[in-house]
Each structure stands twice: as C-alpha cells, then as structure tokens.
Design a protein around this motif. Structure first.
Motif, PDB file in Angstrom:
ATOM      1  N   CYS A  50       0.888  -1.163   0.000  1.00  0.00           N
ATOM      2  CA  CYS A  50       0.000   0.000   0.000  1.00  0.00           C
ATOM      3  C   CYS A  50       0.929   1.217   0.000  1.00  0.00           C
ATOM      4  O   CYS A  50       1.465   1.607   1.041  1.00  0.00           O
ATOM      5  CB  CYS A  50      -0.914  -0.008   1.222  1.00  0.00           C
ATOM      6  SG  CYS A  50      -2.233   1.209   1.157  1.00  0.00           S
ATOM      7  N   ILE A  51       1.142   1.771  -1.161  1.00  0.00           N
ATOM      8  CA  ILE A  51       2.207   2.753  -1.383  1.00  0.00           C
ATOM      9  C   ILE A  51       1.683   4.173  -1.182  1.00  0.00           C
ATOM     10  O   ILE A  51       0.673   4.571  -1.775  1.00  0.00           O
ATOM     11  CB  ILE A  51       2.764   2.597  -2.811  1.00  0.00           C
ATOM     12  CG1 ILE A  51       3.345   1.183  -2.994  1.00  0.00           C
ATOM     13  CG2 ILE A  51       3.810   3.659  -3.113  1.00  0.00           C
ATOM     14  CD1 ILE A  51       3.557   0.790  -4.429  1.00  0.00           C
ATOM     15  N   ASP A  69      -1.131  -1.813  -4.540  1.00  0.00           N
ATOM     16  CA  ASP A  69      -0.590  -2.344  -5.797  1.00  0.00           C
ATOM     17  C   ASP A  69      -0.784  -3.856  -5.882  1.00  0.00           C
ATOM     18  O   ASP A  69       0.010  -4.641  -5.364  1.00  0.00           O
ATOM     19  CB  ASP A  69       0.890  -1.983  -5.896  1.00  0.00           C
ATOM     20  CG  ASP A  69       1.497  -2.373  -7.238  1.00  0.00           C
ATOM     21  OD1 ASP A  69       0.780  -2.971  -8.071  1.00  0.00           O
ATOM     22  OD2 ASP A  69       2.688  -2.071  -7.457  1.00  0.00           O
ATOM     23  N   GLU A  70      -1.835  -4.270  -6.603  1.00  0.00           N
ATOM     24  CA  GLU A  70      -2.174  -5.685  -6.728  1.00  0.00           C
ATOM     25  C   GLU A  70      -1.368  -6.423  -7.793  1.00  0.00           C
ATOM     26  O   GLU A  70      -1.591  -7.616  -8.010  1.00  0.00           O
ATOM     27  CB  GLU A  70      -3.670  -5.833  -7.005  1.00  0.00           C
ATOM     28  CG  GLU A  70      -4.536  -5.539  -5.802  1.00  0.00           C
ATOM     29  CD  GLU A  70      -4.288  -6.528  -4.669  1.00  0.00           C
ATOM     30  OE1 GLU A  70      -4.489  -7.742  -4.874  1.00  0.00           O
ATOM     31  OE2 GLU A  70      -3.877  -6.088  -3.572  1.00  0.00           O
ATOM     32  N   SER A 346       0.909  -0.029 -13.450  1.00  0.00           N
ATOM     33  CA  SER A 346      -0.522  -0.261 -13.337  1.00  0.00           C
ATOM     34  C   SER A 346      -1.132  -0.383 -14.727  1.00  0.00           C
ATOM     35  O   SER A 346      -0.821   0.408 -15.625  1.00  0.00           O
ATOM     36  CB  SER A 346      -1.193   0.895 -12.576  1.00  0.00           C
ATOM     37  OG  SER A 346      -2.573   0.664 -12.426  1.00  0.00           O
ATOM     38  N   GLY A 347      -2.003  -1.370 -14.901  1.00  0.00           N
ATOM     39  CA  GLY A 347      -2.660  -1.567 -16.188  1.00  0.00           C
ATOM     40  C   GLY A 347      -3.852  -0.649 -16.374  1.00  0.00           C
ATOM     41  O   GLY A 347      -4.181   0.183 -15.522  1.00  0.00           O
ATOM     42  N   GLU A 348      -4.528  -0.829 -17.508  1.00  0.00           N
ATOM     43  CA  GLU A 348      -5.597   0.084 -17.904  1.00  0.00           C
ATOM     44  C   GLU A 348      -6.737   0.133 -16.883  1.00  0.00           C
ATOM     45  O   GLU A 348      -7.245   1.206 -16.561  1.00  0.00           O
ATOM     46  CB  GLU A 348      -6.151  -0.329 -19.280  1.00  0.00           C
ATOM     47  CG  GLU A 348      -5.119  -0.316 -20.390  1.00  0.00           C
ATOM     48  CD  GLU A 348      -4.388  -1.649 -20.542  1.00  0.00           C
ATOM     49  OE1 GLU A 348      -3.827  -1.882 -21.624  1.00  0.00           O
ATOM     50  OE2 GLU A 348      -4.386  -2.453 -19.575  1.00  0.00           O
ATOM     51  N   ILE A 384      -7.023   1.637  -5.545  1.00  0.00           N
ATOM     52  CA  ILE A 384      -6.543   0.258  -5.649  1.00  0.00           C
ATOM     53  C   ILE A 384      -6.181  -0.039  -7.100  1.00  0.00           C
ATOM     54  O   ILE A 384      -7.054  -0.041  -7.973  1.00  0.00           O
ATOM     55  CB  ILE A 384      -7.592  -0.742  -5.123  1.00  0.00           C
ATOM     56  CG1 ILE A 384      -7.909  -0.426  -3.655  1.00  0.00           C
ATOM     57  CG2 ILE A 384      -7.075  -2.177  -5.256  1.00  0.00           C
ATOM     58  CD1 ILE A 384      -9.071  -1.211  -3.087  1.00  0.00           C
ATOM     59  N   SER A 385      -4.904  -0.233  -7.357  1.00  0.00           N
ATOM     60  CA  SER A 385      -4.451  -0.622  -8.695  1.00  0.00           C
ATOM     61  C   SER A 385      -4.627  -2.127  -8.811  1.00  0.00           C
ATOM     62  O   SER A 385      -3.827  -2.908  -8.302  1.00  0.00           O
ATOM     63  CB  SER A 385      -2.986  -0.229  -8.913  1.00  0.00           C
ATOM     64  OG  SER A 385      -2.551  -0.697 -10.173  1.00  0.00           O
ATOM     65  N   THR A 386      -5.695  -2.531  -9.475  1.00  0.00           N
ATOM     66  CA  THR A 386      -6.116  -3.926  -9.472  1.00  0.00           C
ATOM     67  C   THR A 386      -5.286  -4.834 -10.359  1.00  0.00           C
ATOM     68  O   THR A 386      -5.407  -6.060 -10.274  1.00  0.00           O
ATOM     69  CB  THR A 386      -7.585  -4.021  -9.905  1.00  0.00           C
ATOM     70  OG1 THR A 386      -7.760  -3.246 -11.111  1.00  0.00           O
ATOM     71  CG2 THR A 386      -8.504  -3.487  -8.820  1.00  0.00           C
ATOM     72  N   GLU A 387      -4.443  -4.264 -11.215  1.00  0.00           N
ATOM     73  CA  GLU A 387      -3.641  -5.087 -12.118  1.00  0.00           C
ATOM     74  C   GLU A 387      -2.368  -4.353 -12.517  1.00  0.00           C
ATOM     75  O   GLU A 387      -2.292  -3.126 -12.440  1.00  0.00           O
ATOM     76  CB  GLU A 387      -4.435  -5.419 -13.380  1.00  0.00           C
ATOM     77  CG  GLU A 387      -4.779  -4.190 -14.210  1.00  0.00           C
ATOM     78  CD  GLU A 387      -5.462  -4.497 -15.525  1.00  0.00           C
ATOM     79  OE1 GLU A 387      -5.775  -5.661 -15.785  1.00  0.00           O
ATOM     80  OE2 GLU A 387      -5.662  -3.551 -16.310  1.00  0.00           O
ATOM     81  N   GLY A 388      -1.380  -5.134 -12.946  1.00  0.00           N
ATOM     82  CA  GLY A 388      -0.186  -4.566 -13.530  1.00  0.00           C
ATOM     83  C   GLY A 388      -0.321  -4.536 -15.054  1.00  0.00           C
ATOM     84  O   GLY A 388      -1.423  -4.408 -15.591  1.00  0.00           O
ATOM     85  N   ASP A 389       0.789  -4.701 -15.743  1.00  0.00           N
ATOM     86  CA  ASP A 389       0.782  -4.653 -17.212  1.00  0.00           C
ATOM     87  C   ASP A 389       0.393  -6.027 -17.770  1.00  0.00           C
ATOM     88  O   ASP A 389       1.209  -6.718 -18.391  1.00  0.00           O
ATOM     89  CB  ASP A 389       2.144  -4.196 -17.740  1.00  0.00           C
ATOM     90  CG  ASP A 389       3.297  -5.030 -17.205  1.00  0.00           C
ATOM     91  OD1 ASP A 389       3.108  -5.755 -16.209  1.00  0.00           O
ATOM     92  OD2 ASP A 389       4.397  -4.958 -17.786  1.00  0.00           O
ATOM     93  N   THR A 390      -0.860  -6.406 -17.562  1.00  0.00           N
ATOM     94  CA  THR A 390      -1.314  -7.731 -17.997  1.00  0.00           C
ATOM     95  C   THR A 390      -1.417  -7.834 -19.516  1.00  0.00           C
ATOM     96  O   THR A 390      -1.512  -8.935 -20.051  1.00  0.00           O
ATOM     97  CB  THR A 390      -2.676  -8.079 -17.363  1.00  0.00           C
ATOM     98  OG1 THR A 390      -3.609  -7.036 -17.663  1.00  0.00           O
ATOM     99  CG2 THR A 390      -2.535  -8.215 -15.844  1.00  0.00           C
TER     100      THR A 390
END
Length: 401
Positions: A50-51, A69-70, A346-348, A384-390
C-alpha cells in the motif's frame, strides 16, 4: 463525451440510513477475516504493498494518496486470484462436507483430497485476469478449467491462461454473452461455473468471490493502522460488473457504518452499467449493450452483478463514467512518478482511479464536484491498482504512443 471529460451521478441518498435495503453481513469483518486466513495459508502469501505517493498527493493538493498495488498478488499480476481461489476453496469444502476453517489451499492439493473429490472442471468467462485466476487455481488443485474470452481480448492474456494448461479461446461474443456461453456449457457437460456475477439461481459462488476480494480491504486497514491512521477519507473503486467495488464498499460500510469513507465508483464510458443504473435511479440494475469497446478490458462488462449493484446503490457516494484517456493518464502518472515517489506499474483497469482524481483536482470545471464530494486539502484518498501490465503491448503503446 470529449477527450478527458467525465460524466457523473451524485448519490444524495448514500448517507440516509433509512433508505437502505441491502444487508452486508456476508462482508462483515469476521467473514472477511476468514477469507484472509484462507489466503494466509498460501505458500508465498504476503500483503501487497500500500504505497504512499506523497509527492503526487502534494501536487494534487490533498493530504495523502495511497495506491494498493495488486500487481504483486501471487505472481499473477492482478487481484482476481483472491476471489477465484476462495470461491473454489469454499466450493470444495462444501463438497467435502468440511468447514473452510479446517482447510488450506495446500491441503486441497493432497492426493487423498483429490481422490475424494474426483475430477472436476471449472469454467468461466473473462477478459483475462479472472480466467487466469480460475485456471491457475484449478491447475494448482489438480483440476481442469475451460475459459471463454470475449471478442477483442488480447492474445497475451489468452496465452497467459493457456500457459496454465487450461482450455481457453477467444469467442466472437461480448463479455456478457460469453458468461452465458460458460453457463450453458457447464449445464451441458457437468462443469462448475466460477463467475463473479450473479443471476437467478446462481448467487452463492459470486458472494464467495466477493468475500475473497475483501482480503484487500483487510490488508489496507492493517497497513494504515500500523501508520496510526484509522481509515481513508475517500476510496475510488473501479467497477466492471461491480463485484470488486461492491466487496470493498460493503466491507468498509460494515466496518465503519455511517463513519465510512466516501466512495467514488468509476467505469469506462462504453461499459458503464453501474453509472447507467445510478442515473436511471429506479433502484434496479440496468445493462448497457454493444461491443463494450474500451482499453479497460477488465471493466468491459455490460450487465451489473445484482449483489454488487445493491451494495453500490445503497452506500456509494458518486458514480463516474470516463473516457479511455483518463485511464491512460493514470498509467503514465504512476509509471513516471515525481521525485521521491515509488513507480507503480498499473494496467488500464488499475490506473483509472488515479487518472480520475488527477483530472478532478487539476481541472477548474470540476470544482463543484470536489466540494460535493468533500475532496479538500485534508483528503486522504485510497486507490486500488487492481492489475499490472497484464497486456504488455497495450501498456507500452500507452507509455510510448
């Protein structure tokens, strides 16, 4: 809608306790702690960071801004595994006539347990992250998975699902029709649907998935309390069908009651079913139709989960629909931090909350919204960043394009 603009509905009834109809007991602290205890037993479990992006907060003129950061979740680059694994765990516990308290993910892997259960096939529809989570959990437990993806899904996300050994394909259907296809084939072949949306006769598993998502809220509260902070003043939650947003909203509403943080729901303009339902304001969920085209693939859902919708209807303070470039802005902000802040990939679907708060704080056209939502210099906002660069190709295009 022009580029960089948003549409919104303010829920003036959110703070009127007498208007609420939905019950939140399934998202109580005890229920969410049970889900988190199940996740704690996973090999390699750690709370995701949790940044605190202090320089960005100062730049936006607020007190604090946290990004959960998920992308670090079990090496799967997205939060969805929390819901899929817990729902599958609850399903198997029920099949074994055992309480989930008595089981761990590791115990479900054992040869003895697998002999008792026999061969099981799980199926789902997904843009990528949820399907990968279901496929990963099935593989870990020695079971099978069949995954259907809507048209327009990325090859990279499909490949990630196939890498688990699951059967997976991109259909010529939109997301909601792909869900129906999974349900039809489950009935035909004796499979079991693990889907984070509900319909008549299918509500237990979606509720379990939402409980699994609640682990995020429990982690955030533990992380903030270690800093001497009771809770955020505001939470921005992205919504697809509304299961994730409903889970976090419900957890905080159950935990803090009328003292809960103000909650803002955000969706892509081409798939804003929660926003549309709030706009019509008859209390019922309403679908949007069409191809649901948006770069926010994880939010490209046209039909609300009725369980999640009822929570968001009764407790959320505002609903926003935004253009894709708001999410793109959020990605670039997090990937190119101000000096002293940590970079977040963080992804879209993960970055749209940052894009929204940046737009609201920096565009004078939205001053009245800031006032209505009490976003002042003292605001302490959780995103909440639910995804990275998926989808790495899309992520690179946004950064370099």
């Amino acid at each position: 809608m022009r580029t960089g603009e948003v549409q919104w509905v303010i829920n003036h009834q959110a703070r009127h306790a007498g208007d609420r109809k939905v019950k939140l007991t399934f998202l109580s602290k005890d229920e969410i702690d049970q889900a988190r205890n199940f996740h704690r037993k996973f090999e390699g479990y750690q709370p995701t960071p949790c940044i605190s992006v202090d320089q960005l907060a100062a730049h936006l003129g607020i007190d604090k801004l946290w990004v959960k950061d998920e992308s670090y979740r079990f090496g799967l680059n997205a939060f969805k595994v929390l819901g899929a694994s817990y729902a599958i765990g609850k399903f198997l516990a029920k099949k074994l006539s055992t309480d989930i308290h008595a089981l761990s993910f590791e115990s479900l892997k054992s040869q003895e347990t697998r002999r008792k259960l026999g061969e099981i096939t799980f199926t789902t529809a997904t843009d990528g992250n949820h399907g990968r989570a279901v496929a990963w959990a099935a593989k870990e437990l020695g079971q099978k998975a069949v995954v259907y993806m809507p048209k327009g899904s990325s090859q990279e996300r499909l490949d990630a699902i196939l890498a688990t050994g699951a059967e997976a394909s991109i259909t010529d259907l939109n997301y909601d029709d792909a869900v129906r296809l999974a349900a039809e084939n489950a009935k035909k072949f004796g499979w079991h649907v693990i889907q984070d949306t509900a319909w008549e006769g299918y509500k237990e598993i979606p509720a379990w998935i939402m409980q699994g998502y609640g682990t995020i809220g429990a982690e955030v509260q533990e992380q903030l309390q270690k800093l001497g902070i009771e809770k955020p003043t505001h939470i921005i939650l992205q919504a697809g069908v509304g299961s994730f947003a409903g889970a976090i909203q419900g957890y905080y509403a159950e935990l803090f009651g009328e003292e809960r943080p103000m909650t803002i729901i955000v969706e892509p303009q081409e798939a804003a079913c929660i926003y549309k339902s709030a706009q019509i304001s008859d209390g019922k969920p309403h679908a949007v139709t069409g191809d649901l085209r948006t770069i926010m693939a994880g939010l490209a859902c046209g039909e609300p989960n009725p369980i999640g919708w009822e929570i968001l209807r009764d407790y959320s303070d505002a609903y926003f629909s935004c253009s894709d470039d708001v999410a793109e802005k959020g990605i670039r902000i997090l990937a190119n931090p101000l000096s002293g802040d940590m970079k977040v990939i963080s992804g879209e679907s993960g970055a749209v909350g940052i894009g929204l708060i940046s737009l609201l704080r920096q565009d004078q056209r939205y001053e009245h919204l800031l006032k209505a939502l009490k976003i002042t210099k003292n605001a302490r906002i959780l995103v909440i960043s639910t995804e990275g660069d998926t989808d790495p190709k899309s992520y690179r295009r946004i950064l370099w394009g």
